[in-house]
Scaffold this motif. Structure first.
Motif, PDB file in Angstrom:
ATOM      1  N   SER A  57      31.529 114.191 -21.439  1.00  0.00           N
ATOM      2  CA  SER A  57      31.820 113.662 -20.109  1.00  0.00           C
ATOM      3  C   SER A  57      31.546 112.168 -20.014  1.00  0.00           C
ATOM      4  O   SER A  57      32.109 111.477 -19.159  1.00  0.00           O
ATOM      5  CB  SER A  57      30.987 114.413 -19.063  1.00  0.00           C
ATOM      6  N   GLY A  58      30.680 111.663 -20.901  1.00  0.00           N
ATOM      7  CA  GLY A  58      30.400 110.220 -20.887  1.00  0.00           C
ATOM      8  C   GLY A  58      31.237 109.422 -21.863  1.00  0.00           C
ATOM      9  O   GLY A  58      31.051 108.210 -21.996  1.00  0.00           O
ATOM     10  N   SER A  59      32.143 110.091 -22.583  1.00  0.00           N
ATOM     11  CA  SER A  59      32.978 109.408 -23.578  1.00  0.00           C
ATOM     12  C   SER A  59      34.006 108.517 -22.881  1.00  0.00           C
ATOM     13  O   SER A  59      34.746 108.966 -21.994  1.00  0.00           O
ATOM     14  CB  SER A  59      33.673 110.449 -24.460  1.00  0.00           C
ATOM     15  N   ASN A  76      42.741 110.471 -30.599  1.00  0.00           N
ATOM     16  CA  ASN A  76      41.336 110.064 -30.679  1.00  0.00           C
ATOM     17  C   ASN A  76      40.424 111.074 -30.004  1.00  0.00           C
ATOM     18  O   ASN A  76      39.352 111.413 -30.519  1.00  0.00           O
ATOM     19  CB  ASN A  76      41.161 108.678 -30.027  1.00  0.00           C
ATOM     20  N   VAL A  77      40.835 111.586 -28.822  1.00  0.00           N
ATOM     21  CA  VAL A  77      40.022 112.568 -28.112  1.00  0.00           C
ATOM     22  C   VAL A  77      39.941 113.859 -28.911  1.00  0.00           C
ATOM     23  O   VAL A  77      38.893 114.491 -29.015  1.00  0.00           O
ATOM     24  CB  VAL A  77      40.591 112.825 -26.709  1.00  0.00           C
ATOM     25  N   GLY A  78      41.081 114.261 -29.512  1.00  0.00           N
ATOM     26  CA  GLY A  78      41.078 115.471 -30.339  1.00  0.00           C
ATOM     27  C   GLY A  78      40.129 115.337 -31.506  1.00  0.00           C
ATOM     28  O   GLY A  78      39.438 116.298 -31.862  1.00  0.00           O
ATOM     29  N   TYR A  79      40.098 114.145 -32.071  1.00  0.00           N
ATOM     30  CA  TYR A  79      39.164 113.921 -33.179  1.00  0.00           C
ATOM     31  C   TYR A  79      37.718 114.060 -32.707  1.00  0.00           C
ATOM     32  O   TYR A  79      36.881 114.674 -33.365  1.00  0.00           O
ATOM     33  CB  TYR A  79      39.414 112.525 -33.770  1.00  0.00           C
ATOM     34  N   VAL A  80      37.456 113.510 -31.499  1.00  0.00           N
ATOM     35  CA  VAL A  80      36.098 113.604 -30.942  1.00  0.00           C
ATOM     36  C   VAL A  80      35.737 115.052 -30.650  1.00  0.00           C
ATOM     37  O   VAL A  80      34.646 115.528 -30.978  1.00  0.00           O
ATOM     38  CB  VAL A  80      35.983 112.747 -29.662  1.00  0.00           C
ATOM     39  N   TYR A 109      39.939 135.241 -26.868  1.00  0.00           N
ATOM     40  CA  TYR A 109      38.667 135.542 -26.212  1.00  0.00           C
ATOM     41  C   TYR A 109      38.921 135.567 -24.696  1.00  0.00           C
ATOM     42  O   TYR A 109      38.953 134.516 -24.038  1.00  0.00           O
ATOM     43  CB  TYR A 109      37.607 134.491 -26.543  1.00  0.00           C
ATOM     44  N   GLN A 110      39.085 136.751 -24.145  1.00  0.00           N
ATOM     45  CA  GLN A 110      39.416 136.855 -22.726  1.00  0.00           C
ATOM     46  C   GLN A 110      38.179 136.780 -21.823  1.00  0.00           C
ATOM     47  O   GLN A 110      38.277 136.395 -20.670  1.00  0.00           O
ATOM     48  CB  GLN A 110      40.168 138.166 -22.456  1.00  0.00           C
ATOM     49  N   LYS A 111      37.021 137.189 -22.337  1.00  0.00           N
ATOM     50  CA  LYS A 111      35.767 137.087 -21.588  1.00  0.00           C
ATOM     51  C   LYS A 111      34.867 136.091 -22.298  1.00  0.00           C
ATOM     52  O   LYS A 111      34.470 136.307 -23.450  1.00  0.00           O
ATOM     53  CB  LYS A 111      35.058 138.438 -21.487  1.00  0.00           C
ATOM     54  N   VAL A 112      34.552 134.974 -21.644  1.00  0.00           N
ATOM     55  CA  VAL A 112      33.752 133.918 -22.245  1.00  0.00           C
ATOM     56  C   VAL A 112      32.703 133.442 -21.250  1.00  0.00           C
ATOM     57  O   VAL A 112      32.803 133.679 -20.047  1.00  0.00           O
ATOM     58  CB  VAL A 112      34.645 132.728 -22.672  1.00  0.00           C
ATOM     59  N   ILE A 113      31.688 132.781 -21.784  1.00  0.00           N
ATOM     60  CA  ILE A 113      30.679 132.112 -20.962  1.00  0.00           C
ATOM     61  C   ILE A 113      31.170 130.698 -20.702  1.00  0.00           C
ATOM     62  O   ILE A 113      31.492 129.960 -21.638  1.00  0.00           O
ATOM     63  CB  ILE A 113      29.314 132.107 -21.656  1.00  0.00           C
ATOM     64  N   MET A 114      31.248 130.322 -19.426  1.00  0.00           N
ATOM     65  CA  MET A 114      31.829 129.037 -19.049  1.00  0.00           C
ATOM     66  C   MET A 114      30.741 128.050 -18.652  1.00  0.00           C
ATOM     67  O   MET A 114      29.827 128.379 -17.893  1.00  0.00           O
ATOM     68  CB  MET A 114      32.805 129.209 -17.881  1.00  0.00           C
ATOM     69  N   GLY A 115      30.896 126.809 -19.201  1.00  0.00           N
ATOM     70  CA  GLY A 115      30.076 125.686 -18.781  1.00  0.00           C
ATOM     71  C   GLY A 115      30.985 124.578 -18.287  1.00  0.00           C
ATOM     72  O   GLY A 115      32.007 124.275 -18.919  1.00  0.00           O
ATOM     73  N   VAL A 116      30.660 123.943 -17.168  1.00  0.00           N
ATOM     74  CA  VAL A 116      31.528 122.948 -16.549  1.00  0.00           C
ATOM     75  C   VAL A 116      30.730 121.674 -16.291  1.00  0.00           C
ATOM     76  O   VAL A 116      29.582 121.742 -15.809  1.00  0.00           O
ATOM     77  CB  VAL A 116      32.127 123.480 -15.225  1.00  0.00           C
ATOM     78  N   SER A 117      31.373 120.522 -16.590  1.00  0.00           N
ATOM     79  CA  SER A 117      30.743 119.217 -16.335  1.00  0.00           C
ATOM     80  C   SER A 117      31.814 118.269 -15.807  1.00  0.00           C
ATOM     81  O   SER A 117      32.935 118.214 -16.341  1.00  0.00           O
ATOM     82  CB  SER A 117      30.120 118.662 -17.615  1.00  0.00           C
ATOM     83  N   LEU A 118      31.504 117.546 -14.755  1.00  0.00           N
ATOM     84  CA  LEU A 118      32.451 116.611 -14.155  1.00  0.00           C
ATOM     85  C   LEU A 118      32.551 115.326 -14.987  1.00  0.00           C
ATOM     86  O   LEU A 118      31.564 114.865 -15.585  1.00  0.00           O
ATOM     87  CB  LEU A 118      32.025 116.263 -12.729  1.00  0.00           C
ATOM     88  N   ILE A 119      33.756 114.739 -15.010  1.00  0.00           N
ATOM     89  CA  ILE A 119      33.997 113.417 -15.616  1.00  0.00           C
ATOM     90  C   ILE A 119      34.173 112.441 -14.452  1.00  0.00           C
ATOM     91  O   ILE A 119      35.090 112.601 -13.623  1.00  0.00           O
ATOM     92  CB  ILE A 119      35.245 113.433 -16.509  1.00  0.00           C
ATOM     93  N   THR A 120      33.277 111.484 -14.335  1.00  0.00           N
ATOM     94  CA  THR A 120      33.289 110.574 -13.182  1.00  0.00           C
ATOM     95  C   THR A 120      33.264 109.120 -13.631  1.00  0.00           C
ATOM     96  O   THR A 120      32.981 108.804 -14.810  1.00  0.00           O
ATOM     97  CB  THR A 120      32.082 110.847 -12.279  1.00  0.00           C
ATOM     98  N   GLU A 121      33.558 108.257 -12.697  1.00  0.00           N
ATOM     99  CA  GLU A 121      33.372 106.826 -12.883  1.00  0.00           C
ATOM    100  C   GLU A 121      32.818 106.248 -11.587  1.00  0.00           C
ATOM    101  O   GLU A 121      33.014 106.822 -10.506  1.00  0.00           O
ATOM    102  CB  GLU A 121      34.673 106.136 -13.260  1.00  0.00           C
ATOM    103  N   ILE A 122      32.147 105.127 -11.679  1.00  0.00           N
ATOM    104  CA  ILE A 122      31.528 104.503 -10.510  1.00  0.00           C
ATOM    105  C   ILE A 122      32.576 103.704  -9.753  1.00  0.00           C
ATOM    106  O   ILE A 122      33.259 102.839 -10.319  1.00  0.00           O
ATOM    107  CB  ILE A 122      30.345 103.611 -10.912  1.00  0.00           C
TER     108      ILE A 122
END
Length: 654
Positions: free
Chosen positions: A73-75, A98-102, A170-183
């Motif tokens: 999210s900070g990239s 580039n993002v895919g590589y990251v 994988y139809q049932k997964v554990i989800m983690g979510v993080s916002l991408i923001t800018e100031i």
């Protein structure tokens, strides 16, 4: 049939049980209980250790993935990709590479399924288990973004979800979510550009747990997310389903132990909450499996008891042959006597000088006593028969007396009516001239004839009531009209003694009631006559009103006479009984008036009450159940209010 008493063998058997088997049973039970408690404590401690280890592993894995999501999210590359999603195709493809590589550099984390990047304008970037991620579940995507936006956590773990990528294996997964923001340059506040959704395989957590114990193969493991859904369960079909509410409510602390009922057992569950994500991990073990080692103690105790019972059976057989057999003859004779009590058996021979001989002697004494009691019983039964015959004769005599009185009263009343009638004719001078001296004699004849006629009428009424030939006739009555008639008939008694008769009719009383006017008149006239008789000066007060409930009404007669002594209230309503029974009593009468009143009141399902004070007067109150009467053809019942009590004279001069 009476149950047989315990034999000596049975008593001996029970005694040995009390002295041997029961102590063994108590020791075995206590041992089983203590061992079960020890096993429960050990199992609880073991489960707590396992849960702590699992919590540490889950927290480590969560921390690892949160570090990944924070880095993503900070990239700047990812932020630039989202901001320039609508730039030239070449620029966008270069940024995506580039993002895919990251992103690909993080896919080596065990259990990680996919990483999805979503921009607010609808662009989607995906790295993970499948290269074809064209089908996105928009409802899940939008909900993940909404929950992340309202959360105060840098990384929000929503628990187990349907995969946002519909093409994933994988139809049932554990989800983690993080916002991408800018100031924002103007507000200096973070502005959302998009969000990162990380998918994690729940099976990876299950493969890493160390809960399996060879000594406890039935132990199970639950992992529950913050929304109460199973992240892991031994049954794969349960994955993602909600935990039953009653089960979830029990696990409301940071850690603890709870029980759940099973069809033939109960489940002991040790749980612990994983902070800060709020997940629950639970280690479960059936109670029967928990106390299985203690069963060896129970089985050993059971073996000792079986051996003890065998020894006791042999001892009981020996006692039966040597001690019980000689007294069975006595027992059999008692059973014979119990089966045929009228046929007394012959006495037993007494040829022993021990307890058995004493028992035989006691049986013979019992037989002699029983013979005497049977003779007494036969005499008592004969007395009962004689008493029943005498009672029937007495009842027949009473019935014949009542019938005789009814017949004779009727026969006597006919000539008396003639005497009264002819005397009245003579006194009024119809067709004859009577000397003044003879007028006084005729007046005495008329007065005594009427007095005798009243006595005969009372006897006739009483005999009719006692013989059951007095029939009540319930009809519609008008209280105001009936009250006026009574005053007209009875006020002459007050005028001769200078007494005043006052009346009060409750204005809330229904216009009409259902009752027997003739019986009611006899009751009131007798009460008023009694009041005038025992009142020298003052007032007689007659009231008619509603009762204390909506179910009854009352008529009260209050006088200011001599009053009724306390001892006389027990017999004043009996026939031929008066307060003053002496031959020189001041007030006359036969004592039938109140007896007739009480019998009529009871026949009409009513009650009569007396309140009196010597020298101050008496109050007789009769109360009857309310029977609704129609009012001008209407079937509606007239409203009823809470009644007043019998009012004194000074209460009615308002």
């Amino acid at each position: 049939m009476r149950q047989p008493r315990l034999t000596l063998t049975q008593r001996a058997f029970l005694m040995v049980i009390l002295l041997s088997i029961i102590p063994v049973l108590l020791v075995g039970g206590i041992t089983f209980s203590l061992s079960s408690q020890l096993l429960a404590r050990e199992s609880s401690a073991f489960a707590e250790r396992i849960l702590i280890e699992e919590e540490e592993e889950i927290q480590l894995k969560i921390h690892q993935m949160e570090t990944l999501m924070t880095a993503l999210s900070g990239s700047e590359d990812i932020r630039a990709l989202i901001k320039n999603a609508s730039s030239s195709t070449f620029s966008r493809l270069s940024t995506e590479a580039n993002v895919g590589y990251v992103l690909n550099s993080f896919l080596n984390i065990s259990g990680l399924v996919a990483i999805n990047v979503f921009s607010l304008d609808g662009h989607h970037y995906h790295v993970g288990d499948t290269l074809t991620s064209q089908t996105i579940r928009p409802n899940i995507r939008d909900r993940l973004y909404s929950e992340a936006l309202s959360s105060d956590r840098p990384v929000l773990w929503t628990g187990i979800e349907d995969n946002v990528v519909a093409d994933s294996t994988y139809q049932k997964v554990i989800m983690g979510v993080s916002l991408i923001t800018e100031i924002d340059a103007q507000t200096l506040l973070p502005t959302p550009l998009g969000f990162i959704a990380l998918s994690y395989d729940p099976a990876d957590l299950a493969s890493r747990n160390s809960l399996y114990d060879e000594r406890r193969p039935t132990a199970t493991f639950w992992l529950i997310d913050e929304k109460g859904r199973y992240i892991y369960h031994p049954d794969p079909n349960t994955l993602g389903q909600r935990v039953p509410l009653d089960r979830l409510l029990k696990m409301n602390n940071s850690s603890g132990e709870v029980e759940y009922p099973l069809p033939d057992d109960r489940l002991i569950s040790r749980y612990r909450k994983v902070e800060p994500i709020g997940w629950l991990i639970a280690y479960n073990l059936p109670y029967s499996e928990l106390v299985a080692p203690s069963r060896q103690v129970a089985e050993g105790t059971l073996g000792v008891m079986i051996v003890s019972v065998g020894v006791l059976a042999g001892a009981a057989y020996f006692v039966s042959r040597t001690a019980v057999a000689p007294i069975r003859q006595v027992t059999a004779r008692f059973q014979q006597l119990q089966a045929h009590p009228a046929q007394l058996p012959s006495p037993l021979p007494v040829n022993r000088h021990d307890e058995v001989g004493d028992l035989a002697q006691g049986f013979n004494t019992f037989l002699e006593t029983l013979k005497q009691r049977q003779q007494i019983e036969r005499e008592r039964e004969q007395l009962i028969v004689d008493l029943q015959i005498a009672n029937e004769k007495a009842e027949q005599s009473s019935r014949l007396k009542s019938e005789f009185l009814a017949t004779m009263s009727h026969e006597l009343r006919t000539p008396l009516n003639a005497i009264v009638g002819y005397t009245e004719i003579l006194l009024h001078g119809f067709g004859v001239t009577i000397e003044p001296k003879a007028i006084g004699m005729l007046e005495r004849v008329s007065a005594n004839s009427r007095r005798l006629l009243a006595l005969i009428n009372d006897l006739l009424d009483l005999s009719r009531i006692e013989s059951g030939r007095f029939d009540l006739s319930y009809r519609r009555i008008v209280p105001a009209e009936l009250l006026a008639r009574w005053v007209k008939e009875i006020s002459i008694l007050g005028e001769t003694k200078g007494l005043v008769l006052e009346t009060w009719l409750d204005p809330k009383l229904p216009e009409s009631l259902i009752s027997d006017a003739e019986a009611l008149t006899k009751i009131v006239v007798n009460l008023l006559s009694n009041a005038f008789k025992f009142t020298v000066r003052g007032t007689i007060f007659l009231s008619w009103g509603l009762g204390k409930t909506e179910e009854d009404w009352f008529i009260g007669v209050h006088d200011t006479g001599i009053g009724v002594p306390l001892h006389a209230r027990e017999f004043i309503f009996e026939e031929f009984r008066q307060v003053d029974q002496s031959s020189k009593r001041e007030h006359g009468g036969t004592g039938l008036g109140l007896a007739i009143v009480k019998r009529l009141v009871l026949a009409m399902k009513g009650q009569i009450a007396l309140e009196s004070e010597i020298g101050q007067g008496s109050t007789f109150t009769v109360t009857f159940p309310y029977i609704g009467a129609t009012d001008k053809g209407s079937n509606q019942r007239i409203p009823v209010r809470v009644p007043v009590a019998i009012l004194k004279k000074e209460d009615h001069h308002d």
